[in-house]
Design a protein around this motif. Structure first.
Motif, PDB file in Angstrom:
ATOM      1  N   UNK A 125     109.296 -15.183  79.829  1.00 61.41           N
ATOM      2  CA  UNK A 125     108.978 -14.207  80.867  1.00 61.41           C
ATOM      3  C   UNK A 125     107.686 -14.554  81.605  1.00 61.41           C
ATOM      4  N   UNK A 126     106.798 -15.310  80.942  1.00 61.93           N
ATOM      5  CA  UNK A 126     105.523 -15.699  81.555  1.00 61.93           C
ATOM      6  C   UNK A 126     105.147 -17.103  81.083  1.00 61.93           C
ATOM      7  N   UNK A 127     104.410 -17.828  81.944  1.00 62.46           N
ATOM      8  CA  UNK A 127     103.808 -19.103  81.531  1.00 62.46           C
ATOM      9  C   UNK A 127     102.398 -19.185  82.106  1.00 62.46           C
ATOM     10  N   UNK A 128     101.634 -20.106  81.556  1.00 67.67           N
ATOM     11  CA  UNK A 128     100.297 -20.407  82.085  1.00 67.67           C
ATOM     12  C   UNK A 128     100.285 -21.851  82.589  1.00 67.67           C
ATOM     13  N   UNK A 129      99.565 -22.058  83.683  1.00 66.98           N
ATOM     14  CA  UNK A 129      99.413 -23.397  84.249  1.00 66.98           C
ATOM     15  C   UNK A 129      98.491 -24.223  83.361  1.00 66.98           C
ATOM     16  N   UNK A 183     115.210 -14.424  82.198  1.00 65.98           N
ATOM     17  CA  UNK A 183     114.333 -13.260  82.020  1.00 65.98           C
ATOM     18  C   UNK A 183     113.056 -13.370  82.853  1.00 65.98           C
ATOM     19  N   UNK A 184     112.963 -14.404  83.669  1.00 69.75           N
ATOM     20  CA  UNK A 184     111.703 -14.747  84.342  1.00 69.75           C
ATOM     21  C   UNK A 184     111.792 -14.425  85.834  1.00 69.75           C
ATOM     22  N   UNK A 191     106.493 -22.546  89.329  1.00 67.76           N
ATOM     23  CA  UNK A 191     106.929 -23.341  90.490  1.00 67.76           C
ATOM     24  C   UNK A 191     105.744 -23.946  91.229  1.00 67.76           C
ATOM     25  N   UNK A 192     104.592 -23.962  90.570  1.00 68.35           N
ATOM     26  CA  UNK A 192     103.387 -24.527  91.173  1.00 68.35           C
ATOM     27  C   UNK A 192     103.653 -25.957  91.656  1.00 68.35           C
ATOM     28  N   UNK A 193     102.966 -26.342  92.721  1.00 66.37           N
ATOM     29  CA  UNK A 193     103.142 -27.675  93.298  1.00 66.37           C
ATOM     30  C   UNK A 193     102.921 -28.783  92.262  1.00 66.37           C
ATOM     31  N   UNK A 194     102.099 -28.485  91.265  1.00 67.61           N
ATOM     32  CA  UNK A 194     101.794 -29.450  90.203  1.00 67.61           C
ATOM     33  C   UNK A 194     103.070 -29.924  89.498  1.00 67.61           C
ATOM     34  N   UNK A 195     104.100 -29.046  89.433  1.00 63.84           N
ATOM     35  CA  UNK A 195     105.341 -29.370  88.731  1.00 63.84           C
ATOM     36  C   UNK A 195     106.474 -29.759  89.677  1.00 63.84           C
ATOM     37  N   UNK A 196     106.177 -29.865  90.982  1.00 65.15           N
ATOM     38  CA  UNK A 196     107.232 -30.019  91.972  1.00 65.15           C
ATOM     39  C   UNK A 196     108.074 -31.277  91.761  1.00 65.15           C
ATOM     40  N   UNK A 200     112.203 -30.899  91.539  1.00 66.38           N
ATOM     41  CA  UNK A 200     113.126 -31.582  92.448  1.00 66.38           C
ATOM     42  C   UNK A 200     114.205 -32.338  91.663  1.00 66.38           C
ATOM     43  N   UNK A 201     113.880 -32.808  90.495  1.00 65.57           N
ATOM     44  CA  UNK A 201     114.856 -33.534  89.675  1.00 65.57           C
ATOM     45  C   UNK A 201     115.795 -32.575  88.947  1.00 65.57           C
ATOM     46  N   UNK A 202     115.272 -31.390  88.590  1.00 68.43           N
ATOM     47  CA  UNK A 202     116.073 -30.394  87.863  1.00 68.43           C
ATOM     48  C   UNK A 202     115.674 -29.009  88.369  1.00 68.43           C
ATOM     49  N   UNK A 203     116.423 -28.440  89.310  1.00 66.28           N
ATOM     50  CA  UNK A 203     116.046 -27.167  89.941  1.00 66.28           C
ATOM     51  C   UNK A 203     115.908 -26.029  88.930  1.00 66.28           C
ATOM     52  N   UNK A 204     115.042 -25.057  89.277  1.00 69.16           N
ATOM     53  CA  UNK A 204     114.829 -23.869  88.457  1.00 69.16           C
ATOM     54  C   UNK A 204     115.596 -22.688  89.041  1.00 69.16           C
ATOM     55  N   UNK A 205     116.181 -21.868  88.145  1.00 70.82           N
ATOM     56  CA  UNK A 205     116.833 -20.620  88.556  1.00 70.82           C
ATOM     57  C   UNK A 205     116.266 -19.490  87.701  1.00 70.82           C
ATOM     58  N   UNK A 206     116.015 -18.326  88.372  1.00 75.12           N
ATOM     59  CA  UNK A 206     115.299 -17.242  87.712  1.00 75.12           C
ATOM     60  C   UNK A 206     116.171 -16.001  87.520  1.00 75.12           C
ATOM     61  N   UNK A 207     115.521 -14.933  87.108  1.00 75.10           N
ATOM     62  CA  UNK A 207     116.176 -13.670  86.751  1.00 75.10           C
ATOM     63  C   UNK A 207     117.129 -13.162  87.834  1.00 75.10           C
ATOM     64  N   UNK A 208     116.713 -13.260  89.066  1.00 77.59           N
ATOM     65  CA  UNK A 208     117.525 -12.741  90.171  1.00 77.59           C
ATOM     66  C   UNK A 208     118.301 -13.845  90.895  1.00 77.59           C
ATOM     67  N   UNK A 209     118.467 -15.000  90.224  1.00 74.56           N
ATOM     68  CA  UNK A 209     119.083 -16.160  90.879  1.00 74.56           C
ATOM     69  C   UNK A 209     120.471 -16.494  90.350  1.00 74.56           C
ATOM     70  N   UNK A 210     121.164 -15.533  89.727  1.00 76.57           N
ATOM     71  CA  UNK A 210     122.475 -15.865  89.166  1.00 76.57           C
ATOM     72  C   UNK A 210     123.434 -16.340  90.263  1.00 76.57           C
ATOM     73  N   UNK A 211     123.327 -15.757  91.456  1.00 76.87           N
ATOM     74  CA  UNK A 211     124.201 -16.178  92.557  1.00 76.87           C
ATOM     75  C   UNK A 211     123.842 -17.586  93.039  1.00 76.87           C
TER      76      UNK A 211
END
Length: 816
Positions: A125-129, A183-184, A191-196, A200-211
């Protein structure tokens, strides 16, 4: 299980190919999966299959995650446009590891290629940079811990499959990774630029991204899995991809860090032959390669990794300490960042649950650092040596018994041989002896062992000809000298014994290594650099410890020797109570020492002395030292040959000019080349290409030639004929008996107080009348005798390997 198939390739060498049935906890199609979720049977089926496959019950958190995540995946797949025949696999174990892919979908893409969508599921549900590449902090249990970013995890899992599964390679199956954090809510941190780069190699999908995830699946998988893609993958054999083999081969090719010479090549070829025989005959074998610091153990190990991978064998480089494998992976990866090269390198604690003989070859570097058990708390597995031998058909252990620096270190040549014997496996021993670090000086290593009283050697004094070893009275001056050396190529660093607490780890405003007398303050190595501290440009401003530099090398190393080692009444004394309480390498030994436990005292002494031996042998070109204990400093001072003038018996030594350059037509006519003693021995004794340091005008030696040269004498052992500082002419390649002549000799085990591994002495041979070969006297013993009777003779026996570099012609007089 797996089976072995013997094949012969075009080059004619034999190799074993491993067929491996990948473990899959749950397998169905989309329709069957949805039915199991709706009927509330999915978690039960996964749990039952898990117990059957793994042999243990899943944890409560793991079981709960299945219940939660499968409901979310069910919602994603509830779409009539997603083919009911898509393959669904849950908890797919990656070969050679204990890692599992959470969720896999298989089907046909728009281009009619077989496709696999790899989905990493997270309850977060949460992460730290963090400031570490591809790392985040997230909640685990009752605290937080650092772990890899989910995009990086999904991408590397897919890459691992792609690089080692023959079906994926041969059938050009496309793998598409992504991560679903159901749950996130995107907060901009994950999604900070540091991890971009990895997102780009493996997209992220979140809590409201099921569609969005649903659309992603529909974009990639147009039709169901009619080709039984996962079945083909499941039964594909394990082999390194050609791209992987070509890449590591090209990276090593032309990289001078990994060139092999002399006995390194012998060990390399012997290992190749043993491996071929082992795979051909189906008999496991163990090779143990012993070698001291700088003998090239790691060079051979990396070359073997490349060669075995090129031969399509499943090979891996293993080390207990993360620093060597991180640095070598970094050196090899070139422009790649966190690339597939990392899959070739692994820790020693990953084999407790690996199937027997799954690897063709395991190459274990720094094997002296292996532990009994694995895991953070050393409570997993039974014995790392045994587990590594079980996991591979052929295993190679590179070892130095004198570099065990932790209370948990169990690796030794004898113990590895013992375990192999208990398993009915033949083990073989080879040794690397030539020194390629410490300026190539075996004499320095022998001297250091003698000084630390690790073992008694004949090397009582160190010559400046052997190695650039300097003692500093002020640690700040030491730091300045190392920083100056580091300006050349960023390959000089400061290190210290672990006698200071790591205060800056929790409070960045604190300093760790503090010596108040000199207002000296430094921080221990940065956590952000991790195991790559030694190659980070910023690390010149920090001080490293044994754990960040063992198994690696520098040009120059600056060592602060702490109060855990001292000198008194002729003895080098260790005191484990002076080690920092943060130092886990001596955990439990303080208590044993306090109660006079003999074994504990011996272990503490061994660890502390081996630690400084290791630290003081990291430098290829030099080692600069500051001693906290004054007695120890004086003890070392007394055993170094310095350039201070010694009172001479003769006082008629004239200054002789050494010209930096002279005209070509006067060379070897009026002038002879001037060399240091070491350079002369390299040039005339071993055929090395060495540049002269200057030219000296000489008279009275007859016709000059290219076999003649000039060196400067040191010390008083040959007085009154040769005095300290005089320039001496020698002639090489002289035919006839040397008996009774003054000669320049090179011998690695020599301990001349003035020259170290070289000496100028009177040559005498003892002959015995009962040993005659081809009608000639047999020389049994050689005596190198000083003219000054206050000095000792040097005895060489018939088995010694030495080189008479030249015969003395005379002393150069000043030319008016």
């Amino acid at each position: 299980m797996h089976k072995n198939i013997l094949l012969k390739n075009q080059k004619g060498y034999q190799k074993n190919i491993t067929n491996y049935n990948y473990m899959i906890v749950y397998q169905s199609n989309k329709k069957g999966f949805i039915e199991d979720v709706i009927s509330n049977e999915i978690d039960t089926k996964i749990k039952e299959a898990y117990i059957k496959q793994i042999g243990r019950r899943p944890s409560d958190s793991e079981a709960n995650s299945w219940s939660n995540s499968m409901l979310h995946m069910n919602n994603v797949l509830l779409d009539n446009e997603i083919d009911n025949d898509l393959g669904v696999s849950i908890e797919f174990q990656i070969p050679m590891t204990s890692k599992r892919i959470d969720f896999i979908l298989t089907g046909i893409g728009e281009d009619l290629r077989d496709k696999v969508v790899v989905i990493e599921l997270k309850q977060w549900q949460h992460v730290q940079l963090t400031d570490k590449d591809a790392m985040v902090k997230t909640k685990y249990g009752f605290g937080t811990k650092e772990t890899v970013h989910p995009s990086y995890q999904a991408w590397t899992y897919a890459l691992l499959l792609e690089n080692y599964n023959s079906t994926i390679q041969d059938y050009n199956i496309e793998l598409v990774p992504c991560a679903y954090l159901h749950n996130y809510s995107d907060d901009g941190i994950i999604t900070n630029q540091f991890y971009q780069e990895y997102i780009e190699k493996a997209p992220l999908f979140f809590k409201n991204d099921s569609h969005k995830l649903r659309s992603f699946i529909k974009d990639h998988l147009k039709k169901g899995d009619k080709n039984e893609i996962l079945y083909k993958i499941e039964h594909g054999r394990i082999r390194p991809s050609k791209h992987l083999a070509d890449t590591i081969s090209e990276m090593i090719k032309g990289n001078t860090s990994f060139l092999m010479i002399d006995e390194q090549k012998l060990v390399f070829e012997t290992a190749i032959k043993m491996c071929n025989n082992s795979l051909h005959n189906g008999e496991k074998k163990v090779l143990i390669v012993e070698g001291g610091p700088g003998t090239g153990k790691s060079v051979v190990a990396v070359n073997l990794l490349s060669e075995f991978t090129k031969r399509e064998l499943l090979a891996k480089y293993i080390s207990k300490n993360a620093a060597p494998r991180e640095v070598y992976a970094s050196k090899l990866s070139g422009s790649f960042k966190k690339s597939f090269i990392n899959n070739l390198f692994g820790g020693s604690g990953a084999f407790y649950d690996i199937e027997n003989n799954i690897f063709d070859v395991l190459i274990v570097d720094e094997a002296h650092r292996l532990n009994l058990k694995s895991g953070l708390y050393q409570n997993i597995g039974e014995n790392q040596i045994s587990e590594i031998i079980d996991a591979a058909k052929f295993s190679i252990f590179f070892i130095d018994n004198d570099q065990r620096i932790h209370v948990s270190d169990i690796g030794s040549k004898e113990y590895i041989s013992q375990i192999a014997k208990q398993k009915g496996i033949s083990s073989y021993n080879l040794k690397l002896e030539s020194q390629f670090r410490c300026n190539g000086s075996d004499g320095y290593l022998a001297w250091l062992d003698n000084m630390l009283q690790i073992r008694e050697t004949a090397n009582f004094r160190l010559s400046s000809e052997d190695y650039d070893f300097k003692i500093f009275e002020d640690p700040k001056a030491l730091l300045d000298a190392i920083k100056e050396k580091n300006k050349i190529n960023n390959e000089s660093r400061m290190v210290a014994g672990y006698c200071w607490d790591w205060k800056s780890k929790k409070d960045n405003n604190q300093y760790d290594v503090v010596i108040d007398e000199f207002d000296f303050r430094m921080k221990w190595n940065l956590t952000e650099d991790g195991s790559k501290w030694i190659i980070s440009e910023k690390s010149i401003d920090q001080i490293g410890c044994i754990h960040t530099c063992q198994g690696l090398e520098l040009d120059y190393v600056g060592v602060i020797v702490g109060n855990d080692i001292s000198y008194n009444n002729g003895l080098v004394i260790t005191d484990v109570t002076k080690r920092s309480t943060n130092d886990m390498s001596v955990k439990g030994l303080r208590t044993k020492v306090k109660i006079d436990d003999d074994e504990g005292i011996k272990n503490a002494e061994r660890i502390i002395k081996n630690t400084y031996r290791t630290l003081m042998t990291r430098g290829i070109k030099g080692c600069y030292v500051y001693f906290c204990d004054n007695n120890l400093k004086e003890y070392f001072y007394q055993n170094i040959s310095t350039s201070k003038a010694v009172e001479s018996i003769r006082t008629d030594i004239h200054d002789v000019r050494i010209e930096k350059e002279v005209a070509e037509w006067v060379k070897y006519v009026d002038y002879l080349p001037f060399y240091s003693v070491k350079a002369a021995c390299g040039n005339f004794g071993e055929g090395e290409i060495v540049n002269e340091e200057g030219w000296v005008k000489v008279e009275g030696f007859g016709k000059l030639n290219r076999n003649m040269f000039v060196v400067r004498a040191k010390g008083n052992s040959m007085q009154p004929k040769i005095c300290d500082g005089e320039l001496c002419v020698f002639r090489t390649n002289v035919v006839g008996s040397r008996n009774g002549k003054i000669v320049l000799v090179k011998h690695e085990s020599l301990n001349d107080p003035d020259y170290g591994s070289y000496t100028i002495k009177l040559y005498k041979s003892e002959k015995t009348g009962d040993k005659i070969i081809d009608s000639e006297w047999y020389h049994q013993n050689i005596i190198l005798e000083p003219l000054n009777k206050e000095y000792n003779k040097i005895l060489l026996n018939e088995y010694d390997t030495y080189v008479v570099v030249g015969e003395f012609c005379g002393v150069v007089d000043s030319v008016k």
